[in-house]
Design an enzyme around this catalytic site. Structure first.
Site, PDB file in Angstrom:
ATOM      1  N   ASP A 201      -0.302  -7.135  -5.590  1.00 15.55           N
ATOM      2  CA  ASP A 201      -1.616  -7.260  -4.978  1.00 15.55           C
ATOM      3  C   ASP A 201      -1.370  -8.049  -3.690  1.00 15.55           C
ATOM      4  O   ASP A 201      -0.935  -9.203  -3.753  1.00 15.55           O
ATOM      5  CB  ASP A 201      -2.536  -8.030  -5.943  1.00 15.55           C
TER       6      ASP A 201
ATOM      7  N   ILE B 123      -5.627  10.652  10.093  1.00 17.77           N
ATOM      8  CA  ILE B 123      -4.296  11.197   9.805  1.00 17.77           C
ATOM      9  C   ILE B 123      -4.417  12.337   8.784  1.00 17.77           C
ATOM     10  O   ILE B 123      -5.080  12.185   7.751  1.00 17.77           O
ATOM     11  CB  ILE B 123      -3.353  10.095   9.256  1.00 17.77           C
TER      12      ILE B 123
ATOM     13  N   ASP C 234       2.622  -1.714  -4.384  1.00 17.86           N
ATOM     14  CA  ASP C 234       1.231  -1.272  -4.374  1.00 17.86           C
ATOM     15  C   ASP C 234       0.506  -2.012  -5.485  1.00 17.86           C
ATOM     16  O   ASP C 234       1.128  -2.461  -6.445  1.00 17.86           O
ATOM     17  CB  ASP C 234       1.157   0.251  -4.616  1.00 17.86           C
ATOM     18  N   ILE C 235      -0.823  -2.096  -5.350  1.00 21.25           N
ATOM     19  CA  ILE C 235      -1.608  -2.743  -6.406  1.00 21.25           C
ATOM     20  C   ILE C 235      -1.605  -1.887  -7.667  1.00 21.25           C
ATOM     21  O   ILE C 235      -1.689  -2.389  -8.785  1.00 21.25           O
ATOM     22  CB  ILE C 235      -3.039  -3.045  -5.904  1.00 21.25           C
ATOM     23  N   ARG C 236      -1.443  -0.556  -7.475  1.00 17.21           N
ATOM     24  CA  ARG C 236      -1.376   0.362  -8.629  1.00 17.21           C
ATOM     25  C   ARG C 236       0.068   0.449  -9.103  1.00 17.21           C
ATOM     26  O   ARG C 236       0.949   0.812  -8.335  1.00 17.21           O
ATOM     27  CB  ARG C 236      -1.884   1.753  -8.231  1.00 17.21           C
TER      28      ARG C 236
ATOM     29  N   TYR D 286     -14.746  -2.423   8.417  1.00 17.59           N
ATOM     30  CA  TYR D 286     -13.340  -2.021   8.609  1.00 17.59           C
ATOM     31  C   TYR D 286     -12.926  -2.214  10.066  1.00 17.59           C
ATOM     32  O   TYR D 286     -11.888  -2.827  10.362  1.00 17.59           O
ATOM     33  CB  TYR D 286     -13.222  -0.556   8.186  1.00 17.59           C
TER      34      TYR D 286
ATOM     35  N   GLY E  66       0.823  -1.216   0.000  1.00 21.78           N
ATOM     36  CA  GLY E  66       0.000   0.000   0.000  1.00 21.78           C
ATOM     37  C   GLY E  66       0.849   1.253   0.000  1.00 21.78           C
ATOM     38  O   GLY E  66       0.482   2.280   0.580  1.00 21.78           O
TER      39      GLY E  66
HETATM   40  C1  AKB Z   1     -10.880   6.035   8.408  1.00 28.21           C
HETATM   41  O1  AKB Z   1     -11.479   7.116   8.533  1.00 28.21           O
HETATM   42  O2  AKB Z   1     -11.413   4.996   7.995  1.00 28.21           O
HETATM   43  C2  AKB Z   1      -9.429   5.973   8.804  1.00 28.21           C
HETATM   44  C3  AKB Z   1      -9.254   5.512  10.210  1.00 28.21           C
HETATM   45  C4  AKB Z   1      -9.631   6.378  11.327  1.00 28.21           C
HETATM   46  O3  AKB Z   1      -8.803   4.425  10.422  1.00 28.21           O
HETATM   47  N1  AKB Z   1      -8.825   7.248   8.616  1.00 28.21           N
END
Ligand code: AKB
Length: 317
Positions: free
Chosen positions: A51, A170, A36-38, A140, A10
């Site tokens: 990948d 971030i 990276d995948i790209r 996630y 990544g």
């Molecule tokens: C997101 O917003 O998904 C990320 C995180 C806080 O892990 N920046």
């Protein structure tokens, strides 16, 4: 001292692109392999298309480049993950297993980025402790929480030296985020610099933990370089930089850009943000490996606006 030979997955992403540059400066460009995948040509150093779901190619690259440390940054983030839940789970988990297995079989050190998304609605919101209730509401967040536990499992069972941080949002001028809930906090500076009005997809008072990119990169490298006996947490460390709402960020921007205008149109990302902490207690990271942030909202805002000004001027020239 021999420098570590590092592979980054990544590497074209928001954090990956900045971390790659920092590691090249620190350990020498010849010791760093960005992947990276790209498949984008990288004029500054070694790059290979990868990948992270392709375990065989990962192992080939590790052997060819005699890698001893992997920073596994490839992932689908919170907002995008909600659009493609099963794919997000598969990408985040299968790629993690590939790097964990490689680390186990080839005795590599591994960095796995976790996130404040591991927390959920039942978690205490303010000064969220290192150890607490964790019931994430996004795919996630679920993948990061499971990932943390798998990392700890590989450490306990196989002795893999895997280290991890729960990143807040971030913010940096160098790169753009993609697919996250905290992305607004970067976009807002670009609009302010271009003197354009900004529409925020979170509510005005939605306070979230955030961190300036320089602090995040420094934290990552400090954690990875800390003596092994100082690393007591093998899930992931809480990490705090600053916390603010979109309204407070807009006020900070107006100190340098008094005409900056913001409006609010909260969408599905507001619900995700509302399930995350307002602020984080990172005292364990402070005690274990001496973590200390350097940037607050005003210092970051000043630097973001200055750096973006230079960037946009350079693009025009
Ligand atoms: C997101 O917003 O998904 C990320 C995180 C806080 O892990 N920046």
């Amino acid at each position: 001292m021999n420098q570590p030979r590092v592979l980054i997955t990544g590497a074209h992403g928001q954090i990956g692109s900045v971390l790659t540059k920092s590691l090249r400066r620190r350990y020498g460009a010849d010791n760093i392999l960005a992947t990276d995948i790209r498949d984008i040509h990288d004029p500054e150093g070694q790059f290979a298309q990868l990948d992270a779901l392709d375990a065989k190619r990962l192992l080939d690259l590790i052997d060819t480049y005699r890698i001893d440390v992997v920073y596994h940054l490839a992932a689908i983030l919170s907002a995008k993950g909600e659009q493609i839940p099963q794919q997000a789970w598969q990408i985040n988990m299968d790629s993690l297993f590939n790097v964990l297995e490689a680390a186990k079989n080839k005795q590599l050190q591994l960095f796995f980025p976790s996130s404040i998304a591991v927390f959920g609605e039942n978690t205490p919101r303010d000064d969220t402790p290192q150890e607490t209730i964790m019931q994430p509401s996004t795919v996630y967040g679920i993948s990061k929480l499971a990932g943390e536990n798998w990392c700890q499992y590989y450490y306990l069972k196989y002795g893999v030296d895997v280290r991890s941080i729960r990143y807040p949002g971030i913010i940096g001028y160098q790169s753009l985020p993609g697919g996250g809930t905290t992305d607004y906090a970067v976009d807002i500076y670009h609009k302010a610099m271009l003197a354009e009005p900004f529409t925020c997809f979170l509510a005005p008072d939605m306070k979230l933990p955030m961190m300036y990119m320089d602090d995040a990169i420094r934290a990552t490298i400090e954690l990875m370089e800390a003596p092994i006996n100082q690393i007591r947490v093998r899930t992931a460390y809480n990490l705090s930089g600053m916390c603010f709402s979109p309204q407070e960020q807009a006020q900070a921007i107006r100190k340098w850009k008094p005409d900056f205008s913001i409006s609010y149109a909260p969408d599905f990302r507001q619900q995700i943000a509302a399930s995350w902490p307002n602020s984080i207690d990172d005292s364990v990271a402070q005690q274990d490996w001496g973590w200390k942030p350097e940037y607050n909202l005003d210092r970051m805002t000043q630097e973001m606006l200055e750096q973006l000004k230079n960037k946009y001027q350079a693009q025009k020239a």
